[in-house]
Design a protein around this motif. Structure first.
Motif, PDB file in Angstrom:
ATOM      1  N   UNK A  96       0.489  -1.575   0.262  1.00 25.03           N
ATOM      2  CA  UNK A  96       0.187   0.393   0.114  1.00 25.03           C
ATOM      3  C   UNK A  96       1.133   1.334  -0.126  1.00 25.03           C
ATOM      4  N   UNK A  97       2.318   0.632   0.252  1.00 29.08           N
ATOM      5  CA  UNK A  97       3.190   2.534   0.575  1.00 29.08           C
ATOM      6  C   UNK A  97       3.403   2.944   1.579  1.00 29.08           C
ATOM      7  N   UNK A 140      -5.785   5.957  -2.121  1.00 24.31           N
ATOM      8  CA  UNK A 140      -5.428   6.531  -3.696  1.00 24.31           C
ATOM      9  C   UNK A 140      -4.332   7.516  -4.253  1.00 24.31           C
ATOM     10  N   UNK A 141      -4.306   8.356  -3.414  1.00 26.87           N
ATOM     11  CA  UNK A 141      -3.429   9.137  -3.006  1.00 26.87           C
ATOM     12  C   UNK A 141      -1.869   8.813  -2.918  1.00 26.87           C
ATOM     13  N   UNK A 142      -1.627   7.313  -2.338  1.00 24.85           N
ATOM     14  CA  UNK A 142      -0.640   7.317  -1.623  1.00 24.85           C
ATOM     15  C   UNK A 142       0.166   6.644  -3.529  1.00 24.85           C
ATOM     16  N   UNK A 146      -2.540   1.489  -5.459  1.00 21.47           N
ATOM     17  CA  UNK A 146      -3.716   2.199  -4.957  1.00 21.47           C
ATOM     18  C   UNK A 146      -4.638   2.683  -5.592  1.00 21.47           C
ATOM     19  N   UNK A 147      -4.242   3.651  -6.697  1.00 20.73           N
ATOM     20  CA  UNK A 147      -5.022   3.997  -7.580  1.00 20.73           C
ATOM     21  C   UNK A 147      -6.052   3.609  -8.183  1.00 20.73           C
ATOM     22  N   UNK A 148      -5.316   2.434  -8.957  1.00 25.60           N
ATOM     23  CA  UNK A 148      -5.538   1.300  -9.845  1.00 25.60           C
ATOM     24  C   UNK A 148      -6.924   0.038  -9.459  1.00 25.60           C
ATOM     25  N   UNK A 149      -6.157  -0.110  -7.504  1.00 23.60           N
ATOM     26  CA  UNK A 149      -7.011  -0.944  -6.848  1.00 23.60           C
ATOM     27  C   UNK A 149      -8.186  -0.041  -6.460  1.00 23.60           C
TER      28      UNK A 149
END
Length: 160
Positions: A96-97, A140-142, A146-149
């Protein structure tokens, strides 16, 4: 029903959150209220999140943790410490970063007996949906992965 819980303590400006068991959406309102409490405290100096006894953690909770880290960096310029010894949880955090927004460590906390359970929060479905949406936008901003997921979930929540 979720078998998880979140415990909380404050010691000389250090706020400690301990996640136990399966930490899911049902605990997000209590966690969000506690995040607000932490950042309204005048003596706030650091945050430690203990995931040693966490069996699983959902994406809404991860999003709220990311929110907590972002606010910590804005308010005091420090990244919170995140304690984990479970390889599955550590792998999830890395994917998740979270290594970019937390100091991830594997040493247990010295004071586990000073923690108390967060009180349950009774929120409307709309309030919970808004918290889920906020948490996933933060995830999603990370990073792009995550944005895609989470883009389909966020789009679906925005339409309701």
């Amino acid at each position: 029903m979720s078998t998880g819980k979140i415990q909380f303590a404050e010691m000389n400006g250090t706020f400690v959150l301990k996640f136990i068991g399966e930490v899911r959406l049902t605990l997000c309102s209590a966690l969000d209220a506690t995040i607000e409490q932490i950042f309204s405290a005048l003596n706030f100096s650091s945050i430690v999140i203990d995931l040693i006894d966490t069996k699983s953690i959902d994406s809404t909770t991860l999003g709220l943790l990311a929110k907590l880290s972002i606010l910590s960096r804005q308010k005091i310029g420090l990244l919170p410490a995140l304690v984990t010894t479970n390889p599955d949880i550590t792998r999830l955090l890395d994917s998740m970063g979270f290594d970019q927004v937390f100091n991830i460590v594997n040493q247990p906390l010295p004071c586990s007996d000073c923690l108390h359970d967060l009180p349950p929060q009774d929120e409307s479905e709309e309030v919970v949906r808004d918290k889920v949406l906020e948490a996933h936008r933060i995830l999603m901003s990370l990073n792009e992965s995550n944005r895609e997921a989470f883009k389909d979930l966020v789009n679906a929540l925005e339409k309701h």
